[in-house]
Design a protein around this motif. Structure first.
Motif, short mmCIF file in Angstrom:
data_model
loop_
_atom_site.label_atom_id
_atom_site.label_comp_id
_atom_site.label_asym_id
_atom_site.label_seq_id
_atom_site.Cartn_x
_atom_site.Cartn_y
_atom_site.Cartn_z
N ALA A 265 38.73 51.34 41.89
CA ALA A 265 39.16 50.03 41.37
C ALA A 265 39.11 49.01 42.50
O ALA A 265 39.65 49.25 43.58
CB ALA A 265 40.56 50.13 40.79
N GLY A 266 38.47 47.88 42.26
CA GLY A 266 38.28 46.90 43.32
C GLY A 266 39.32 45.81 43.40
O GLY A 266 39.25 44.94 44.26
N SER A 267 40.32 45.83 42.52
CA SER A 267 41.30 44.75 42.47
C SER A 267 42.34 44.88 43.58
O SER A 267 43.01 45.91 43.71
CB SER A 267 42.01 44.78 41.10
OG SER A 267 43.19 44.02 41.12
N ALA A 268 42.50 43.81 44.37
CA ALA A 268 43.52 43.82 45.42
C ALA A 268 44.91 43.90 44.81
O ALA A 268 45.82 44.54 45.38
CB ALA A 268 43.39 42.57 46.28
N ARG A 269 45.09 43.27 43.66
CA ARG A 269 46.40 43.31 43.00
C ARG A 269 46.72 44.73 42.56
O ARG A 269 47.86 45.21 42.72
CB ARG A 269 46.40 42.36 41.80
CG ARG A 269 47.75 42.25 41.09
CD ARG A 269 47.76 41.07 40.13
NE ARG A 269 49.00 41.03 39.40
CZ ARG A 269 49.18 41.51 38.16
NH1 ARG A 269 48.14 42.06 37.52
NH2 ARG A 269 50.34 41.44 37.56
N PHE A 270 45.75 45.42 41.99
CA PHE A 270 45.96 46.81 41.60
C PHE A 270 46.29 47.68 42.82
O PHE A 270 47.20 48.50 42.77
CB PHE A 270 44.73 47.36 40.88
CG PHE A 270 44.79 48.85 40.65
CD1 PHE A 270 45.56 49.38 39.63
CD2 PHE A 270 44.09 49.72 41.48
CE1 PHE A 270 45.62 50.76 39.43
CE2 PHE A 270 44.13 51.09 41.29
CZ PHE A 270 44.91 51.61 40.26
#
Length: 419
Positions: A265-270
């Motif tokens: 997963a590439g999301s910084a928030r995730f």
């Protein structure tokens, strides 16, 4: 044709630049042939024509039709047409008509069932999660205009050409009523759904031929009727509560789902959220037994402080799941129920591991419900966007359930243990 939606969708309004997790990030946006042409005509001869040519790319695997192209993403995973204020530059200049269908309809999900249109919401949107989880009347079904769906003509139509689809409404109705039986704990209601799936499994599944024979309809009706009997449901609840299992395996399963997505997963928030949950449990290398002990302690504290509120989160989540995702997409009812139980387990595990919740269990402040609500919205939304449809979760569910065969219900007990 009647059109209905849960009440929360009538309250929905896009937060645009105020949204904590824009839908214009992390998702692949397909563009149909017709919408691609509308967009090209709208920008022709203008300053955006070159950008559209560069960033709306043909999809070599689809050709023409519904997914003829897709919109390229920036290095940070955001849509190339998202401006500095997190608004769609195409929508602002050319209007809603140029948007791909996915952009125009999200987070609404329209489904046509016989002579009615049902519209539900996707938990990939934080505002949908807030509206669905937090209001007691959020899931009351109300009549709405078809325009609420965004582009109702694109609603998915569920067929009734076979027995699996033809009886789906009856089965779903019983399942939804089970989920609303609040006198039983949420885990018991999922166990009831598992037992329903086990009993229907031998004759009601995708591709079944059983209904060609006399008696199958009566057997289905009798089975469904049993799950409307309070004494029968009480017996199932007592059966589940009489079982005692170690919690380490449950903690290990939940941790595996989260850790498996950190690399893809590439999301910084995730990533920030996932790392916070893992650190709250002692880090990625913490033993499952130690993680279970922390979860069990926090679960007991949280249930004592905000038990009805937490129950509402999971009830609303599960009901919305049944409304939004047809169980007939699965090969069997057991497969559908098992995956729902796995998803709910991961959600409960991440909620107990959310740093805000861990702090609440220690301090018990006056604004505990507001803080808990915010943590729950983050957990449910990020899980929906990055975990629930991941190949890692589906692969794990298949292995854990043994292919959702006859032994799946006993295996499901491990998942129910943490709920």
């Amino acid at each position: 044709m009647s059109v209905t939606a849960p009440r929360y969708l009538t309250r929905f309004q896009c937060l645009t630049e105020s949204c904590e997790d824009t839908c214009c990030a992390g998702l692949v946006v397909p563009v149909s042939q017709s919408r691609w042409r509308i967009l090209q005509d709208a920008v022709a001869g203008g300053p955006d024509a070159e950008r559209v040519q560069s960033f709306v790319l043909p999809d070599p695997g689809s050709g023409t039709g519904a997914e003829a192209a897709y919109i390229a993403k920036r290095e940070d995973g955001h849509c190339t047409f998202l401006d500095a204020r997190k608004l769609c530059s195409l929508h602002q200049k050319y209007g809603e008509a140029v948007l791909p269908d996915a952009c125009a309809m999200f987070p609404r999900v329209p489904t046509r069932r016989a002579e009615r249109l049902e519209v539900t919401g996707s938990f990939g949107c934080p505002e949908v999660v807030r509206l669905c989880l937090l209001a007691e009347d959020a899931l009351e079904q109300v009549p709405v205009e078809a325009s609420l769906a965004g582009r109702p003509e694109l609603a998915r139509e569920l067929g009734s050409e076979d027995a699996w689809s033809r009886h789906a409404d009856r089965v779903r109705s019983v399942a939804l009523h089970l989920l609303e039986r609040r006198e039983f704990p949420f885990a018991s209601r999922l166990f009831m759904l598992g037992e329903l799936a086990r009993r229907l499994g031998p004759f009601y599944f995708r591709g079944t031929e059983a209904f060609r024979e006399e008696g199958a309809d009566a057997l289905l009706a009798a089975t469904l009727s049993d799950f409307e009997s309070t004494p029968a449901l009480t017996g199932l609840h007592q059966q589940l509560t009489s079982i005692s299992l170690p919690g380490g395996p449950w903690a290990a399963i939940c941790g595996t789902v989260l850790k498996s997505r950190l690399g893809s997963a590439g999301s910084a928030r995730f990533h920030g959220w996932a790392r916070g949950v893992l650190d709250s449990y002692g880090g990625a290398e913490a033993s499952p037994e130690d993680v279970w002990a922390l979860h069990a302690e926090r679960r007991a504290t949280l249930d004592a402080m905000q038990g009805p509120r937490v129950e509402q989160y999971f009830r609303h989540y599960a009901v919305n799941h049944w409304l939004r995702l047809p169980f007939t997409d699965a090969p069997s009812l057991m497969d559908y129920v098992f995956k729902l139980t796995l998803r709910a387990s991961v959600l409960r595990w991440t909620l107990s591991g959310h740093p805000t919740v861990a702090a609440l269990c220690e301090a018990r402040p006056d604004d505990a419900q507001a803080r808990l609500d915010a943590a729950a919205v983050e957990c449910f939304q990020l899980s929906a966007k990055h975990l629930e449809q991941s190949p890692e979760l589906h692969s794990l569910a298949h292995g854990l359930s043994g292919g959702a065969g006859v032994d799946a219900l006993p295996r499901m007990l491990v998942l129910l243990n943490g709920l």
